[in-house]
Design an enzyme around this catalytic site. Structure first.
Site, PDB file in Angstrom:
ATOM      1  N   CYS A 376       0.818  -1.218   0.000  1.00 56.28           N
ATOM      2  CA  CYS A 376       0.000   0.000   0.000  1.00 56.28           C
ATOM      3  C   CYS A 376       0.847   1.262   0.000  1.00 56.28           C
ATOM      4  CB  CYS A 376      -0.930  -0.007   1.213  1.00 56.28           C
ATOM      5  SG  CYS A 376      -2.199  -1.296   1.158  1.00 56.28           S
ATOM      6  N   ASP A 377       2.001   1.234   0.655  1.00 51.72           N
ATOM      7  CA  ASP A 377       2.839   2.428   0.730  1.00 51.72           C
ATOM      8  C   ASP A 377       3.398   2.796  -0.637  1.00 51.72           C
ATOM      9  OD1 ASP A 377       3.571   4.430   2.428  1.00 51.72           O
ATOM     10  OD2 ASP A 377       5.075   3.298   3.521  1.00 51.72           O
TER      11      ASP A 377
END
Length: 632
Positions: A376-377
């Site tokens: 997700c980052d």
């Protein structure tokens, strides 16, 4: 036009020019991803155990020199500069790596100092289990009288406990480590006959491999018996576990031969495949070695084996920072970076889909060649870097995948969805609570919120935002800060939470916001800087560094400027520090700002001083422009 503003503009211009000059022809940026000496040490052990010493003499010598360059005058090794008393595991890694290389000998003063430190701290008993594993695989430490439950890998994900309840990081290391341990495989290292001079009392007692800080031995026994009952299986099922583990690894090898693009996991995989009868001369082993070698670089002139590249991450962060400082979306630097990143969007169903079966692939991973492990980052960073109209379909696919990864508790985690089983967290292994699970974290949740608010236009009225903001306030510390899992540490988490919630419209009058701002101001140093110790990650309490770092100062300024004006005293002092050339000393630039694994793997991202300083000065100048416009 004040002198500080002029100074900031000069700093901004200089940084932009440097970054433009460093961009590669393919649109990417390449910066060193510098972690501990573990990778150098483990690769030396592997190469010398495979009798590659003559063929790889120059490589081994350079890796050993890289280790020696980081040894402290007292003979110890440390994981971060203020770890003043030496780190036992790191010192064992450094000592063994240098000894295995054949370039250094026990009689040398720096080796004797390391020996004395290790012996005085109990020998090898308290070394981290992953290093014990490496020593055992090389015949330098006894395998424990314990078999790991490989049958777990054969259990279907529909059961309450199964392999995918572990984090992706844990799984990709557990599989090769468990195979090698259960096979009791040893690859004798001819350069080191024994380590009994460090520890004459080595034992097969499995309790020496387990975490003992939170449990009495009787408690550990009961936990192990519980796991044994859960996973007790007939021999045929254990054999199925071995085959499942082998298939699991082979299916996740990247095109460069590495496992998940991690050097550490690839090194473990080589031992495990050898234990299963794969020839050391087979194409799969040779490609793995070549893949690891491709990760060898130099960090500030010191030879270093990166655990992976950080190319996607660095490229996304830098492109976004440039755009926030006046570089247009149509600028060649931005479009070339966007094209590079678009080529690396994930298109295949991978492990993340076990807990998220209805989503279409669309995320991004960390390294240059990652196709198996999106997170997700990186996905938020890339989507902020790629102009929406540059490739609308790919952009929307990325957003859709990201939204699908929100956990049931409302937060976001790094790699997978809802991987936070309480029984896994209680495993009596060091760092299990940090590595074995992948829970929601403030830094991931805040960074996703920032993207959704700034680029997608979501506000507090949107359900995804409401749930994430609720999670953040529920996990705010008593002092007003947030703990950041992947950066150091409370400054990082607080920066991510504040900037994320501001982007979605959370009002500064909210008590939680006010509390966080007060905390940030209270920890500012007298010279205007901010600095936090890596020790914070180890004791889960804010520990001041008592000096400033460029990256953490930039995070704090970026956070404050979301809610305060440019003339606030904390902002002015911080900006003066950030843009003063004398502040950019080796100490303030080199302090690790990233965390792979608390106590073991801290990261110096060489791109971070550029990226986050640029974001902070850009926001400062934007703030001045807005304030000037409001006055007129």
């Amino acid at each position: 036009m004040g002198t500080l503003q002029e100074k900031v503009r000069r700093f901004q211009k200089k940084t932009i020019t440097e970054l433009r000059d460093r961009q590669n022809a393919d649109g990417s940026w390449t910066f060193c991803f510098e972690g501990p000496i573990m990778t150098n040490s483990f690769f030396i052990l592997l190469l010398t155990s495979l009798d590659e010493g003559e063929n790889e003499k120059e490589l081994i010598s350079s890796l050993a020199a890289g280790i020696h360059a980081k040894q402290q005058p007292d003979g110890t090794f440390i994981n971060y500069p203020d770890e003043t008393r030496g780190n036992l595991t790191a010192t064992v890694q450094g000592y063994v790596g240098m000894l295995a290389s054949g370039c250094f000998h026990r009689t040398e003063p720096h080796m004797k100092k390391a020996e004395q430190f290790i012996i005085s701290h109990g020998g090898l008993r308290h070394v981290h289990f992953m290093t014990k594993w490496m020593l055992a695989a090389n015949g330098l430490y006894p395998w424990p009288a314990l078999y790991l439950p490989l049958s777990l890998m054969a259990l279907p994900p529909t059961l309450p406990i199964h392999f995918y309840q572990f984090s992706s990081y844990a799984r990709i290391h557990f599989a090769p480590m468990a195979v090698t341990l259960n096979q009791r495989f040893v690859l004798i290292n001819r350069n080191i006959s024994s380590l009994h001079h460090l520890d004459p009392h080595m034992t097969k007692n499995p309790f020496t491999w387990l975490r003992s800080d939170a449990f009495e031995e009787r408690d550990l026994t009961s936990i192990l018996l519980h796991w044994k009952r859960v996973f007790h299986a007939p021999f045929a099922f254990q054999q199925l576990g071995l085959q499942t583990a082998k298939t699991y690894m082979l299916d996740r090898i990247e095109k460069d031969g590495t496992l998940y693009s991690y050097a550490s996991a690839t090194i473990y995989m080589v031992y495990s495949l050898l234990s299963l009868g794969v020839s050391r001369y087979s194409p799969i082993i040779r490609r793995a070695i070549t893949g690891i070698k491709s990760l060898v670089t130099k960090c500030n002139g010191i030879p270093y084996l990166e655990n992976s590249t950080s190319t996607v991450w660095d490229t996304a962060l830098i492109s976004y920072a440039l755009q926030k400082n006046g570089v247009t979306e149509t600028d060649g630097s931005v479009t070339k970076a966007a094209d590079f990143l678009l080529e690396r969007q994930h298109t295949k169903i991978a492990d993340w889909s076990v807990k998220n079966p209805n989503s279409v692939p669309g995320g991004w991973g960390f390294s240059n060649i990652n196709t198996n492990n999106p997170d997700c980052d990186d996905t938020t960073a890339v989507l902020k870097a790629i102009p929406r109209n540059h490739s609308p379909a790919a952009w929307e696919r990325g957003v859709s995948w990201l939204l699908s990864m929100q956990n049931n508790d409302g937060g976001f985690s790094a790699f997978e969805k809802n991987v936070n089983h309480p029984l896994i967290r209680l495993l009596p292994l060091e760092s299990a609570e940090d590595a074995a699970v992948d829970p929601s974290t403030a830094d991931l949740t805040g960074r996703v919120l920032h993207f959704l608010g700034e680029k997608v236009g979501f506000t507090e009225k949107h359900q995804h935002i409401q749930r994430a903001v609720k999670w953040l306030f529920e996990h705010q510390e008593q002092n007003g800060s947030w703990y950041g899992r992947w950066g150091v540490c409370y400054i990082y988490g607080t920066w991510a939470a504040l900037t994320g919630m501001h982007a979605c419209g959370v009002d500064r009058k909210h008590p939680g916001i006010q509390k966080a701002l007060r905390w940030l101001k209270s920890i500012q140093n007298d010279d205007g800087s901010w600095g936090e110790s890596c020790k914070s990650a180890e004791i889960k309490t804010y520990v001041p560094l008592h000096r400033g770092t460029i990256v953490q100062t930039a995070w704090a300024l970026d956070a404050l400027l979301t809610y305060e004006n440019s003339e606030h005293p904390s902002v002015v002092k911080g900006m003066q520090y950030l843009t003063d050339s004398s502040s950019h000393s080796a100490d303030s630039l080199a302090y690790p700002a990233g965390i792979g694994l608390p106590k073991q793997f801290y990261i110096r991202y060489h791109s971070y001083p550029y990226v986050f300083s640029l974001l902070a000065v850009g926001k400062y100048l934007d703030s001045i422009e807005k304030e000037t416009a409001n006055e007129t």
